[in-house]
Design a protein around this motif. Structure first.
Motif, PDB file in Angstrom:
ATOM      1  N   ILE A 124      43.079  52.589  50.323  1.00  0.00           N
ATOM      2  CA  ILE A 124      43.374  52.530  48.898  1.00  0.00           C
ATOM      3  C   ILE A 124      44.516  51.545  48.653  1.00  0.00           C
ATOM      4  CG2 ILE A 124      44.143  53.834  46.887  1.00  0.00           C
ATOM      5  CD1 ILE A 124      42.853  56.300  48.174  1.00  0.00           C
ATOM      6  N   HIS A 125      44.248  50.551  47.850  1.00  0.00           N
ATOM      7  CA  HIS A 125      45.243  49.525  47.508  1.00  0.00           C
ATOM      8  C   HIS A 125      45.384  49.496  45.989  1.00  0.00           C
ATOM      9  CE1 HIS A 125      45.192  48.044  51.614  1.00  0.00           C
ATOM     10  NE2 HIS A 125      43.883  48.107  51.554  1.00  0.00           N
ATOM     11  N   ILE A 126      46.271  50.294  45.471  1.00  0.00           N
ATOM     12  CA  ILE A 126      46.459  50.392  44.030  1.00  0.00           C
ATOM     13  C   ILE A 126      47.043  49.112  43.452  1.00  0.00           C
ATOM     14  CG2 ILE A 126      47.640  51.686  42.195  1.00  0.00           C
ATOM     15  CD1 ILE A 126      45.399  53.246  43.595  1.00  0.00           C
ATOM     16  N   SER A 127      47.717  48.324  44.243  1.00  0.00           N
ATOM     17  CA  SER A 127      48.376  47.126  43.724  1.00  0.00           C
ATOM     18  C   SER A 127      47.386  46.084  43.213  1.00  0.00           C
ATOM     19  CB  SER A 127      49.290  46.511  44.779  1.00  0.00           C
ATOM     20  OG  SER A 127      48.534  46.136  45.921  1.00  0.00           O
ATOM     21  N   GLU A 128      46.213  45.976  43.793  1.00  0.00           N
ATOM     22  CA  GLU A 128      45.250  44.967  43.338  1.00  0.00           C
ATOM     23  C   GLU A 128      44.796  45.237  41.902  1.00  0.00           C
ATOM     24  OE1 GLU A 128      42.487  41.887  42.774  1.00  0.00           O
ATOM     25  OE2 GLU A 128      44.319  42.073  43.905  1.00  0.00           O
ATOM     26  N   PRO A 129      44.265  46.404  41.573  1.00  0.00           N
ATOM     27  CA  PRO A 129      43.870  46.615  40.175  1.00  0.00           C
ATOM     28  C   PRO A 129      45.040  46.539  39.203  1.00  0.00           C
ATOM     29  CG  PRO A 129      42.860  48.276  41.576  1.00  0.00           C
ATOM     30  CD  PRO A 129      43.849  47.512  42.425  1.00  0.00           C
ATOM     31  N   THR A 130      46.208  47.041  39.590  1.00  0.00           N
ATOM     32  CA  THR A 130      47.318  47.089  38.642  1.00  0.00           C
ATOM     33  C   THR A 130      47.929  45.721  38.369  1.00  0.00           C
ATOM     34  OG1 THR A 130      48.869  47.685  40.406  1.00  0.00           O
ATOM     35  CG2 THR A 130      47.892  49.489  39.130  1.00  0.00           C
ATOM     36  N   ARG A 131      47.701  44.732  39.216  1.00  0.00           N
ATOM     37  CA  ARG A 131      48.251  43.402  38.916  1.00  0.00           C
ATOM     38  C   ARG A 131      47.580  42.779  37.694  1.00  0.00           C
ATOM     39  NH1 ARG A 131      45.424  38.778  40.361  1.00  0.00           N
ATOM     40  NH2 ARG A 131      43.631  39.159  41.684  1.00  0.00           N
TER      41      ARG A 131
END
Length: 135
Positions: A124-131
């Motif tokens: 899970i890499h939340i940083s990609e969608p939130t950028r």
């Protein structure tokens, strides 16, 4: 122990979509999710992360400025495309790990089932969608 995620071994999700369509119809039967999210998506640019067969897209897109439906499965997106034919809608077939949208271009991200499909939490890499969010 071997680990895998939805993108690797889910014939049901990628080839036999009927069960996901049935689940989608029952998922928000009393409309509680819809009622909660609706005020947040009105007149916004929305990214539906893991839109699947377009259940929420179908309900929300008319009241948004732009609605992006993103899913890894082309078969799921085909079902969504048959449900939703708005000029403000774009479908994106890709992973949430590399979203082809400009930074700060999205007002709201909704994702109603994606986290439950990831078997390996370290993926899970939340940083990609939130950028992509305008904050």
């Amino acid at each position: 122990m071997n680990s895998f995620n939805l993108s690797e071994k889910s014939k049901n999700y990628y080839e036999e979509n009927d069960i996901y369509e049935i689940f989608s119809l029952a998922e928000d039967y009393p409309n509680k999710i819809f009622d909660y999210l609706y005020p947040y998506i009105q007149n916004k640019i929305v990214l539906d992360l893991g839109c699947g067969t377009g259940k929420f897209m179908q309900k929300f897109y008319k009241d948004t400025i732009k609605y992006y439906g993103l899913d890894l499965s082309e078969k799921q997106l085909e079902i969504a495309k048959n449900k939703v034919k708005g000029e403000n809608v774009d479908f994106i077939c890709c992973s949430a790990e590399n979203i082809p949208l400009p930074d700060n271009s999205i007002d709201v991200i909704i994702s109603t089932w994606v986290l439950g499909t990831i078997l390996e939490l370290s993926l899970i890499h939340i940083s990609e969608p939130t950028r992509h969010l305008r904050i």
